[in-house]
Scaffold this active site. Structure first.
Site, short mmCIF file in Angstrom:
data_model
loop_
_atom_site.label_atom_id
_atom_site.label_comp_id
_atom_site.label_asym_id
_atom_site.label_seq_id
_atom_site.Cartn_x
_atom_site.Cartn_y
_atom_site.Cartn_z
N GLY A 48 5.03 13.31 54.86
CA GLY A 48 4.89 12.95 56.27
C GLY A 48 3.57 12.24 56.50
N GLN A 53 -3.62 9.05 61.02
CA GLN A 53 -4.09 9.11 59.63
C GLN A 53 -4.34 7.73 59.04
OE1 GLN A 53 -0.85 12.04 58.34
NE2 GLN A 53 -2.58 12.62 57.05
N CYS A 110 -2.68 18.16 52.83
CA CYS A 110 -2.69 17.08 53.81
C CYS A 110 -3.33 15.86 53.14
CB CYS A 110 -3.51 17.50 55.03
SG CYS A 110 -3.68 16.19 56.26
N LEU A 111 -2.74 14.70 53.34
CA LEU A 111 -3.28 13.48 52.73
C LEU A 111 -4.67 13.15 53.27
CD1 LEU A 111 -0.03 11.32 52.73
CD2 LEU A 111 -1.08 12.48 50.78
N HIS A 152 3.29 20.17 61.06
CA HIS A 152 2.07 19.58 60.50
C HIS A 152 1.84 18.17 61.05
CE1 HIS A 152 -0.73 18.90 56.91
NE2 HIS A 152 -0.61 17.70 57.44
N GLU A 153 2.89 17.34 61.03
CA GLU A 153 2.71 15.94 61.47
C GLU A 153 2.46 15.84 62.97
OE1 GLU A 153 2.09 13.83 59.28
OE2 GLU A 153 2.77 15.16 57.69
N HIS A 156 -1.01 16.48 64.03
CA HIS A 156 -1.91 15.34 63.87
C HIS A 156 -2.01 14.53 65.16
CE1 HIS A 156 -3.30 15.19 59.74
NE2 HIS A 156 -2.09 15.35 59.25
#
Ligand code: ZN
Length: 197
Positions: A48, A53, A110-111, A152-153, A156
């Site tokens: 995701g 991000q 997480c990226l 999670h997404e 953000h």
């Protein structure tokens, strides 16, 4: 085109993203942005990605959990995590409703925090209402790992990172996760990492 992923400490990851206006949805700029996000996510790889991000404070996120990402998990892990392939899709201006309390903990990453993981309690089931890339309303009821990805997404888009929700005792480098935690059962992981009462 791949875009640099913002890492923790970048203010854009902590701001609330703004909704897309009707006339922006389906525009050339947003269609390009979605394509860049898709390429960036596949390259990372990840399941995701939210627009903040890549430095865009917009309420836009993409999700794709490919079958190949799940190939390394054991049958027990897949069952416990309730993880199934999720096809690529786009979420614009989403609203999320937790349909169960946030009390299922697994390690996630997480990226924007490369090299780290932690156990994060999340709701097992959620409902999301959003618009797709064409501006059509969509409603998703998700459970298990897909519900985790959505939580999670969409966090953000509010400037929230998993470190705000994690069991801090579980915070670990990926290297140490592989060395000490990966082989342990979920029950053991939770016993060791649960916050002190
Ligand atoms: Zn993330």
């Amino acid at each position: 085109m791949r875009i640099k992923i913002a890492s923790v400490g970048e203010p854009v990851l902590r701001d609330a993203a703004r909704p897309l206006r009707q006339e922006e949805i389906g525009s050339e700029r947003i269609r390009e942005l979605i394509e860049y996000m898709r390429e960036t996510l596949a390259d990372a790889p990840g399941v995701g990605l939210a627009a903040p991000q890549i430095g865009e404070p917009l309420q836009l996120a993409i999700v794709e959990d490919k079958a190949e990402y799940q190939a390394k998990l054991t049958a027990v892990e897949l069952k416990e995590q309730e993880r199934h392939p999720v096809p690529f899709h786009v979420l614009i201006n989403p609203e999320i409703e937790l349909l169960s309390p946030p009390e299922v903990s697994f390690f996630e990453g997480c990226l924007s925090l490369p090299g780290f993981m932690a156990m994060v309690p999340r709701a097992r089931t959620v409902r999301v209402r959003a618009l797709n890339e064409s501006g059509a309303p969509i409603e998703i009821e998700a459970e298990g790992w897909y519900a985790r990805i959505l939580q999670h997404e969409l966090d953000h888009l509010k400037g929230t990172l998993y470190i705000d929700r994690m069991w801090s005792r579980s915070f670990s480098s990926v290297e140490n996760y592989s060395r000490h935690w990966k082989s342990k059962s979920t029950t053991e992981q939770r016993q060791h990492c649960r916050p002190a009462p």
